[in-house]
Design an enzyme around this catalytic site. Structure first.
Site, PDB file in Angstrom:
ATOM      1  CB  SER A  31      35.288  -9.468 -65.972  1.00 40.99           C
ATOM      2  OG  SER A  31      35.259  -8.752 -64.754  1.00 40.99           O
ATOM      3  CG  ASN A 118      42.688  -9.387 -54.871  1.00 42.78           C
ATOM      4  OD1 ASN A 118      42.179  -8.960 -55.904  1.00 42.78           O
ATOM      5  ND2 ASN A 118      43.927  -9.114 -54.521  1.00 42.78           N
ATOM      6  CB  THR A 163      33.220 -57.251 -74.368  1.00 44.52           C
ATOM      7  OG1 THR A 163      33.349 -58.486 -75.079  1.00 44.52           O
ATOM      8  CG2 THR A 163      32.514 -57.510 -73.035  1.00 44.52           C
ATOM      9  CG  HIS A 164      36.466 -56.389 -77.392  1.00 47.03           C
ATOM     10  ND1 HIS A 164      37.710 -55.859 -77.142  1.00 47.03           N
ATOM     11  CD2 HIS A 164      36.288 -57.372 -76.467  1.00 47.03           C
ATOM     12  CE1 HIS A 164      38.272 -56.504 -76.122  1.00 47.03           C
ATOM     13  NE2 HIS A 164      37.416 -57.415 -75.689  1.00 47.03           N
ATOM     14  CB  SER A 291      18.497 -35.030 -93.820  1.00 41.75           C
ATOM     15  OG  SER A 291      19.143 -34.692 -95.022  1.00 41.75           O
ATOM     16  CE  LYS A 297      20.413 -39.105 -92.442  1.00 42.96           C
ATOM     17  NZ  LYS A 297      21.477 -40.028 -92.084  1.00 42.96           N
ATOM     18  CG  ASN A 299      19.917 -37.004 -89.045  1.00 44.48           C
ATOM     19  OD1 ASN A 299      19.948 -38.184 -89.414  1.00 44.48           O
ATOM     20  ND2 ASN A 299      20.032 -35.988 -89.865  1.00 44.48           N
ATOM     21  CD  GLU A 304      24.193 -37.092 -84.523  1.00 47.08           C
ATOM     22  OE1 GLU A 304      25.012 -37.447 -85.374  1.00 47.08           O
ATOM     23  OE2 GLU A 304      23.105 -36.551 -84.813  1.00 47.08           O
ATOM     24  CE1 TYR A 331      42.021 -12.289 -58.706  1.00 46.13           C
ATOM     25  CE2 TYR A 331      43.359 -10.355 -59.179  1.00 46.13           C
ATOM     26  CZ  TYR A 331      42.286 -11.174 -59.486  1.00 46.13           C
ATOM     27  OH  TYR A 331      41.493 -10.890 -60.559  1.00 46.13           O
ATOM     28  CD  GLN A 336      38.554  -9.773 -65.218  1.00 41.08           C
ATOM     29  OE1 GLN A 336      38.564  -9.060 -64.222  1.00 41.08           O
ATOM     30  NE2 GLN A 336      38.695  -9.275 -66.440  1.00 41.08           N
ATOM     31  CE  LYS A 339      35.052 -13.769 -61.877  1.00 41.14           C
ATOM     32  NZ  LYS A 339      36.520 -13.951 -62.000  1.00 41.14           N
TER      33      LYS A 339
HETATM   34  N1  ARG Z   1      37.215  -9.010 -61.816  1.00 43.73           N
HETATM   35  C1  ARG Z   1      38.260  -9.520 -60.999  1.00 43.73           C
HETATM   36  C2  ARG Z   1      38.311 -11.053 -61.112  1.00 43.73           C
HETATM   37  O1  ARG Z   1      37.423 -11.607 -61.616  1.00 43.73           O
HETATM   38  C3  ARG Z   1      38.032  -9.138 -59.597  1.00 43.73           C
HETATM   39  C4  ARG Z   1      39.252  -9.080 -58.756  1.00 43.73           C
HETATM   40  C5  ARG Z   1      40.109  -7.954 -59.216  1.00 43.73           C
HETATM   41  N2  ARG Z   1      41.209  -7.733 -58.330  1.00 43.73           N
HETATM   42  C6  ARG Z   1      42.213  -6.961 -58.650  1.00 43.73           C
HETATM   43  N3  ARG Z   1      43.150  -6.819 -57.780  1.00 43.73           N
HETATM   44  N4  ARG Z   1      42.312  -6.391 -59.822  1.00 43.73           N
HETATM   45  O2  ARG Z   1      39.239 -11.701 -60.702  1.00 43.73           O
END
Ligand code: ARG
Length: 483
Positions: A31, A118, A163-164, A291, A297, A299, A304, A331, A336, A339
């Site tokens: 990650s 965790n 309204t509407h 455009s 145009k 836009n 939008e 956990y 993960q 994020k």
């Molecule tokens: N990169 C992990 C997450 O975002 C961190 C926690 C990982 N914990 C584990 N026991 N593998 O959740």
């Protein structure tokens, strides 16, 4: 394996593993290329943890000093873009810890005492999100100020209320804008509420069950500014819950979704209002595009896109809430996946709010002091539109009620009057008195001010109504509030 480094070659958790991860699995599980944005929170959390370990006599003063020195170096390197993020080290936490150990040796290896990734990651995300919420609240305040500045200039400008999407009753343009200020003010309230539950400390829960070391979690909470409304340390009270739930992220994304929905409604109106059929407003060219085929145009791309991006944020809400639903305590690596949707929600909302403040309120050029780019209003187009569609029909009915008729009868009589006027066609106020009296003899000369747009506006003088005096009072209230 070098003694001061995590072994990155052979999946170096421990001697337990007999084969390395394939490159594909490494990429699949890593990650670091998105969670590195948590680095500031990660370092802050580690420093607070280490400080507490030292205070509790779990870590020596020398080790603490080494950790602080190493972290300062890492921070400087990240800020300067010199830090080398490594995919093999999976995430932001392991990258920073490994580098710390490389820099300061054994002290770095002691940092993780009484901690797990965790509780670490849950803490990082909360710290990061807390600060993002504060920024978003500021941007929402800016947007409200921008709307308020346009509202102030347009208290007496009348447009048809719908309204509407059918012409209903005349309203002040300021009143219309103040409706959005109300929505954004509630968005702020919601975010502040979410912030309270976000700003609580998971650290000290360790992997899931707590830890055998005599930690002082309150101390860490105070060091990180995780305090409740009384200034008392805000600490998650159950270790299993602390490491596993992401409800704060879901709540935030729900609040962000609502805020985007408000932006999206406003966008829809801006798009309608600037179309040739309305011609109520113009937005500055820098928020529009041409455009490639139709030279005439202009836009409304920004509104939008904001309307479109609302779908994306609502999608993130669905993603996050679904992410949570099947997870047993405590956990799981599923988390993960919280994020990217969370980060994208923050980015999208933040950018949208910034652009909208500028597009609506305009921007002051620091060199010239000139404001440019704000919403431009065309009062005569609004007024002309309000003249169509019998926007004052309700006023005529109310007039008859004041002459003693029951409202339902008045309603029916006015329906006849509207039918007659539309066969001319003309406005109710253009019908001669003799014709109006044909609908009911109680109608007199005094009906004409009632049938005017201005009269209609002024008559709606209840709290929260569109009468200019009410609108002025609301503007003052918002001024006080947004000072
Ligand atoms: N990169 C992990 C997450 O975002 C961190 C926690 C990982 N914990 C584990 N026991 N593998 O959740």
């Amino acid at each position: 394996m070098a003694s001061n480094q995590l072994d990155t070659k052979s999946q170096g958790w421990s001697a337990l593993f007999s084969e390395p991860m394939s490159e594909l699995v490494q990429r699949y599980t890593a990650s670091v290329f998105f969670d590195q944005r948590l680095w500031r929170a990660d370092i802050a959390g580690s420093l607070a943890h280490a400080g507490m370990l030292a205070q509790q006599g779990i870590l020596s003063a020398d080790d603490l000093a080494a950790i602080q020195r190493g972290m300062a170096q890492i921070q400087a390197d990240i800020e300067a873009g010199r830090f080398e993020w490594k995919l093999e080290l999976e995430d932001v936490h392991l990258n920073i810890e490994a580098r710390l150990t490389q820099l300061v040796g054994d002290a770095g290896k002691r940092l993780h005492t009484g901690r797990s990734r965790n509780d670490q990651v849950a803490t990082d995300v909360r710290l990061w999100l807390r600060d993002e919420i504060d920024q978003i609240v500021n941007l929402l305040t800016e947007l409200q100020r921008a709307l308020l500045s346009v509202a102030e200039q347009n208290v007496e400008v009348i447009l048809p209320g719908f309204t509407h999407l059918q012409v209903a009753q005349p309203v002040s343009f300021a009143h219309h804008l103040l409706a959005y200020i109300e929505m954004f003010a509630r968005d702020v309230e919601r975010l502040q509420d979410v912030r309270r539950r976000t700003n609580r400390l998971p650290l000290g829960s360790a992997a899931l069950a707590g830890t055998t070391y005599p930690l002082n979690r309150e101390h860490v909470a105070m060091a990180l500014g995780m305090v409740d409304e009384h200034g008392q340390p805000a600490v998650c009270q159950n270790s299993l819950d602390a490491v596993s739930d992401r409800d704060f992220a879901i709540e935030f994304t729900a609040a962000a979704s609502l805020c985007m929905v408000h932006i999206s409604r406003l966008s829809e109106e801006l798009i309608l209002w600037m179309s040739q059929n309305f011609g109520f407003i113009r937005i500055a060219d820098r928020f529009t595009t041409g455009s490639s085929i139709m030279p005439q145009k202009k836009n409304p791309d920004v509104p939008e896109l904001a309307r479109g991006k609302t779908g994306r944020v609502v999608g993130h809400l669905m993603g996050l809430i679904t992410l949570m639903k099947g997870q047993p305590l405590a956990y799981n690596k599923d988390n993960q996946e919280d994020k990217e949707p969370l980060f994208d929600t923050v980015d999208t909302l933040r950018d949208t709010l910034r652009i909208f403040s500028e597009m609506i309120g305009g921007e002051v050029d620091p060199a010239t002091g000139q404001k440019s780019g704000g919403l431009q209003v065309n009062p005569s187009a609004m007024q002309a539109a309000a003249q169509k569609g019998y926007a004052t029909a309700t006023d005529l009915a109310d007039y008859l009620v004041k002459k003693g008729l029951p409202f339902r009868d008045a309603h029916e009589i006015v329906a006849h009057a509207v039918k007659a006027a539309s066969s001319h066609p003309c406005d109710l106020s253009e019908l001669p008195l003799s014709v109006l009296q044909g609908f009911h003899p109680s109608i007199g000369e005094d009906v004409y001010p009632v049938l005017s747009l201005r009269g209609s506006l002024e008559a709606r003088n209840t709290l929260g109504g569109t009468a200019p005096s009410q609108v002025q009072a609301q503007i003052q209230r918002h001024h006080q509030r947004l000072k």
